[in-house]
Scaffold this motif. Structure first.
Motif, mmCIF file in Angstrom:
data_model
loop_
_atom_site.group_PDB
_atom_site.id
_atom_site.type_symbol
_atom_site.label_atom_id
_atom_site.label_comp_id
_atom_site.label_asym_id
_atom_site.label_seq_id
_atom_site.Cartn_x
_atom_site.Cartn_y
_atom_site.Cartn_z
ATOM 1 N N LYS A 112 0.933 -1.080 -0.358
ATOM 2 C CA LYS A 112 -0.058 0.153 0.241
ATOM 3 C C LYS A 112 0.849 0.852 0.121
ATOM 4 O O LYS A 112 0.833 1.656 -0.549
ATOM 5 C CB LYS A 112 -0.815 -0.041 1.242
ATOM 6 C CG LYS A 112 -2.216 -1.291 1.053
ATOM 7 C CD LYS A 112 -3.066 -1.088 2.365
ATOM 8 C CE LYS A 112 -4.158 -2.326 2.066
ATOM 9 N NZ LYS A 112 -5.069 -1.690 3.364
ATOM 10 N N MET A 113 1.882 1.548 0.711
ATOM 11 C CA MET A 113 2.627 2.128 1.459
ATOM 12 C C MET A 113 3.775 2.351 -0.312
ATOM 13 O O MET A 113 3.780 4.192 -0.888
ATOM 14 C CB MET A 113 3.929 1.979 1.737
ATOM 15 C CG MET A 113 3.358 1.970 3.563
ATOM 16 S SD MET A 113 5.321 1.646 4.667
ATOM 17 C CE MET A 113 6.051 3.458 4.384
ATOM 18 N N LYS A 131 1.687 5.266 -3.154
ATOM 19 C CA LYS A 131 1.255 6.297 -2.578
ATOM 20 C C LYS A 131 2.130 7.584 -3.071
ATOM 21 O O LYS A 131 3.999 7.015 -3.350
ATOM 22 C CB LYS A 131 1.020 6.178 -0.774
ATOM 23 C CG LYS A 131 -0.223 5.007 -0.580
ATOM 24 C CD LYS A 131 0.329 5.384 1.305
ATOM 25 C CE LYS A 131 -1.407 4.880 1.454
ATOM 26 N NZ LYS A 131 -2.348 5.310 1.602
ATOM 27 N N SER A 189 1.609 3.055 -11.820
ATOM 28 C CA SER A 189 0.326 3.675 -10.270
ATOM 29 C C SER A 189 1.286 5.007 -10.603
ATOM 30 O O SER A 189 1.246 6.017 -9.568
ATOM 31 C CB SER A 189 0.455 3.262 -9.249
ATOM 32 O OG SER A 189 1.509 2.628 -8.918
ATOM 33 N N PRO A 249 6.605 6.609 -6.645
ATOM 34 C CA PRO A 249 6.298 7.658 -5.295
ATOM 35 C C PRO A 249 7.621 8.719 -5.617
ATOM 36 O O PRO A 249 9.189 8.507 -5.617
ATOM 37 C CB PRO A 249 6.226 6.529 -4.747
ATOM 38 C CG PRO A 249 6.619 5.192 -4.637
ATOM 39 C CD PRO A 249 6.596 4.927 -5.482
#
Length: 337
Positions: A190-191, A194, A256, A259
């Motif tokens: 999940k991290m 982000k 995604s 990050p």
């Protein structure tokens, strides 16, 4: 990758069968034609194992009567059971699940006439902090909490017992286990998707992973391979992976966007974690943050896993990169990400 098979009519006992790794192992053993027995508490969730031809022995893994009955006539024991770190678990429970159960299982197994191999599942945590990574199987023990302390005690006990009582034993120390259905590393996934991924302290962030599919194949290999008897194996991928690269693989696999990696000082988190643990533990409340979770970002966990390949000729099924991506996609499809 498996290269050997079980003799006909083999009977195996699996502890910790309803846990994440145990479920995968049970499914494989059944598919290989092994008669499988499991010890599980009444409250354990059997899930899809309920539909498999498995003999259930209901009770605690440290109950002498349950163990004695379950071990009768078995050829193999896979001792996977573990008490995971939770605030509500008393120190004595760790000792019962790790140390007492190991003693009972080993003492029962050595009495069986056609017993072939005891696969004892330990943990790389018995080594504690690695001062000069990578560490191999001979690296000193320095457990850092009650979980690691009792796992170390159980491993040392059964290795001594095996030598003095001619118990055919193989010990496996898994690194960090991951794969579809796992929840322990879900937060890391999940991290990774982000906008910002924090990196704490000054460590290089090395982390050693092992896919659950490879790990359970390693369990089976150590049960069958003649060269595994009396040996200890660290079960991890051939090379460690940096946390930064783990996040990149996950984010890239899910498209995604990478990050921003932000390095922050770690000492404030250790202070907060210590306060949370002190306040929460007396009430059996799970702290929102643990010192060990903070340490996750500060320690380089790197191991020399070449013994698996040199002694057992083990060939890995999952690379870290492919395994992380396939696991991330499974989480996504399951609605966990």
């Amino acid at each position: 990758m498996l290269s050997e098979s079980f003799p006909k009519d083999s009977v195996a006992l699996v502890t910790g069968a309803t846990g994440y790794t145990g479920r995968v192992l049970v499914r494989k053993l059944v598919s290989l034609g092994v008669e499988v027995r499991v010890i599980a508490r009444q409250s354990s969730k059997r899930g899809d194992l309920e539909a498999l031809p498995v003999a259930w022995f209901v009770g605690d893994v440290f109950d002498p009567a349950v163990v004695a009955e379950a071990v009768k006539g078995v050829n193999y024991v896979f001792h996977v059971a573990a008490a995971f770190r939770e605030a509500k678990i008393a120190d004595e429970t760790y000792r019962k699940v790790h140390v007492d159960s190991t003693r009972l299982l080993a003492e029962a197994a050595v009495k069986e006439q056609d017993f072939r191999r005891f696969v004892h599942v330990s943990t790389v945590g018995v080594h504690g902090h690695i001062d000069e990574p990578p560490a191999d199987e001979n690296y000193r023990f320095a457990p850092g909490d009650i979980y690691q302390e009792t796992k170390a005690e159980a491993e040392q006990w059964i290795r001594n017992f095996a030598k003095s009582h001619s118990l055919p034993l193989a010990v496996v120390r898994p690194a960090a286990i991951y794969g579809p259905e796992d929840k322990r590393l879900l937060k890391l996934f999940k991290m990774s998707i982000k906008p910002v991924f924090p990196l704490f302290g000054k460590s290089k962030g090395y982390y050693h992973l092992i896919h659950v599919d490879d790990l359970t194949d390693i369990f089976i290999t150590t049960a069958l391979h003649k060269n595994a008897e009396g040996e200890v194996f660290i079960a991890g991928n051939p090379e460690p992976t940096k946390l930064l690269d783990i996040a990149k693989n996950i984010a890239g696999g899910l498209n995604s966007g990478l990050p921003i990696f932000l390095r922050l000082p770690v000492w404030p988190l250790f202070v907060i974690a210590a306060i949370c643990e002190t306040l929460c533990k007396p009430f059996g409340i799970e702290p929102p943050i643990y010192k060990r979770r903070v340490a996750f970002f500060t320690k380089d966990r790197s191991f020399n896993t070449s013994k698996l390949q040199h002694v057992l000729q083990y060939q890995y099924t999952h690379s870290v990169e492919a395994g992380l991506v396939s696991t991330a996609k499974w989480y996504k499809e399951a609605g966990w990400l």
